[in-house]
Design a protein around this motif. Structure first.
Motif, PDB file in Angstrom:
ATOM      1  N   GLN A   1       0.803  -1.209   0.000  1.00 52.16           N
ATOM      2  CA  GLN A   1       0.000   0.000   0.000  1.00 52.16           C
ATOM      3  C   GLN A   1       0.838   1.261   0.000  1.00 52.16           C
ATOM      4  O   GLN A   1       0.502   2.217  -0.672  1.00 52.16           O
ATOM      5  N   ALA A   2       1.875   1.339   0.785  1.00 48.21           N
ATOM      6  CA  ALA A   2       2.675   2.548   0.893  1.00 48.21           C
ATOM      7  C   ALA A   2       3.867   2.450  -0.045  1.00 48.21           C
ATOM      8  O   ALA A   2       4.927   2.002   0.329  1.00 48.21           O
TER       9      ALA A   2
ATOM     10  N   LEU B   1       4.273   8.890   9.730  1.00 52.58           N
ATOM     11  CA  LEU B   1       4.579   7.710  10.535  1.00 52.58           C
ATOM     12  C   LEU B   1       6.014   7.275  10.269  1.00 52.58           C
ATOM     13  O   LEU B   1       6.547   7.543   9.197  1.00 52.58           O
ATOM     14  N   ASP B   2       6.623   6.589  11.210  1.00 51.98           N
ATOM     15  CA  ASP B   2       7.973   6.034  11.048  1.00 51.98           C
ATOM     16  C   ASP B   2       8.972   7.100  10.576  1.00 51.98           C
ATOM     17  O   ASP B   2       9.731   6.885   9.632  1.00 51.98           O
TER      18      ASP B   2
ATOM     19  N   GLY C   1       0.526   8.575   6.588  1.00 50.57           N
ATOM     20  CA  GLY C   1      -0.507   7.592   6.878  1.00 50.57           C
ATOM     21  C   GLY C   1      -1.841   7.983   6.281  1.00 50.57           C
ATOM     22  O   GLY C   1      -2.026   9.094   5.777  1.00 50.57           O
ATOM     23  N   SER C   2      -2.799   7.087   6.345  1.00 51.43           N
ATOM     24  CA  SER C   2      -4.108   7.335   5.745  1.00 51.43           C
ATOM     25  C   SER C   2      -4.840   8.502   6.390  1.00 51.43           C
ATOM     26  O   SER C   2      -5.777   9.040   5.816  1.00 51.43           O
ATOM     27  N   ASP C   3      -4.391   8.934   7.566  1.00 50.82           N
ATOM     28  CA  ASP C   3      -4.995  10.087   8.229  1.00 50.82           C
ATOM     29  C   ASP C   3      -4.216  11.378   7.986  1.00 50.82           C
ATOM     30  O   ASP C   3      -4.546  12.426   8.531  1.00 50.82           O
TER      31      ASP C   3
ATOM     32  N   SER D   1       5.100   6.423   1.074  1.00 53.10           N
ATOM     33  CA  SER D   1       6.410   6.625   1.694  1.00 53.10           C
ATOM     34  C   SER D   1       7.185   7.638   0.869  1.00 53.10           C
ATOM     35  O   SER D   1       7.197   7.566  -0.360  1.00 53.10           O
TER      36      SER D   1
ATOM     37  N   PRO E   1      -1.714   5.546   1.797  1.00 57.28           N
ATOM     38  CA  PRO E   1      -0.430   5.868   2.418  1.00 57.28           C
ATOM     39  C   PRO E   1       0.694   5.870   1.386  1.00 57.28           C
ATOM     40  O   PRO E   1       0.682   5.073   0.449  1.00 57.28           O
TER      41      PRO E   1
ATOM     42  N   TYR F   1       9.732   9.103   5.836  1.00 59.87           N
ATOM     43  CA  TYR F   1       8.501   8.911   6.591  1.00 59.87           C
ATOM     44  C   TYR F   1       7.414   8.381   5.659  1.00 59.87           C
ATOM     45  O   TYR F   1       7.571   8.394   4.443  1.00 59.87           O
ATOM     46  N   THR F   2       6.342   7.934   6.252  1.00 56.83           N
ATOM     47  CA  THR F   2       5.165   7.501   5.515  1.00 56.83           C
ATOM     48  C   THR F   2       4.015   8.397   5.903  1.00 56.83           C
ATOM     49  O   THR F   2       3.758   8.592   7.094  1.00 56.83           O
TER      50      THR F   2
END
Length: 148
Positions: free
Chosen positions: A29-30, A79-80, A73-75, A118, A116, A70-71
């Protein structure tokens, strides 16, 4: 007795298959996107962010850059968040990380489902005024493997 266990066995096999497929889909997905093409998926909604800058440390006053991966996110929250490259070696990595962690995004019109993605962002410190020198500094923090 055998016919009684057959639906249970088929249900278990189906559940295992679905779990395996969901894992494969989640990993895919990412996908990686170059920072200059991120706008096709996500639009940054807070252009000014706060960062935690150190008061003292190594090479704080030198021109430098940090590539922060970073990723989104769907929001729309990173992330990360990790510093992948820091040129030259300095104590500015945590400052770059904190700035990127404070980014917030909204989905673009072509990403209404909030897929998402990256990516990475190059944080520049004490950049020279000359555009060519600034670009040279940013090129030092370019990361391979991100599709343009």
């Amino acid at each position: 007795m055998k016919t009684m266990f057959r639906p249970l066995r088929q249900g278990l096999l189906l559940a295992l298959t679905m779990g395996f497929m969901a894992t494969l889909l989640a990993q895919d997905q990412a996908h990686k996107v170059d920072q200059q093409d991120l706008y096709r998926y996500w639009i940054q909604i807070n252009p000014k962010v706060q960062m935690d800058a150190p008061n003292s440390g190594l090479n704080l006053d030198k021109p430098g850059c940090a590539a922060v991966t970073y990723t989104v996110g769907s929001d729309g929250v990173p992330l990360d968040v990790q510093v992948a490259k820091l040129v030259p070696k300095s104590d500015l990595g945590p400052a770059a990380r904190s700035a990127v962690a404070n980014f917030r995004y909204g989905p673009s019109l072509s990403n209404r489902i909030g897929q998402p993605v990256s990516t990475y962002y190059t944080v520049v410190f004490n950049a020279p005024a000359d555009p060519a020198q600034r670009q040279q500094l940013m090129d030092a923090c370019k990361l391979p493997g991100y599709a343009p």
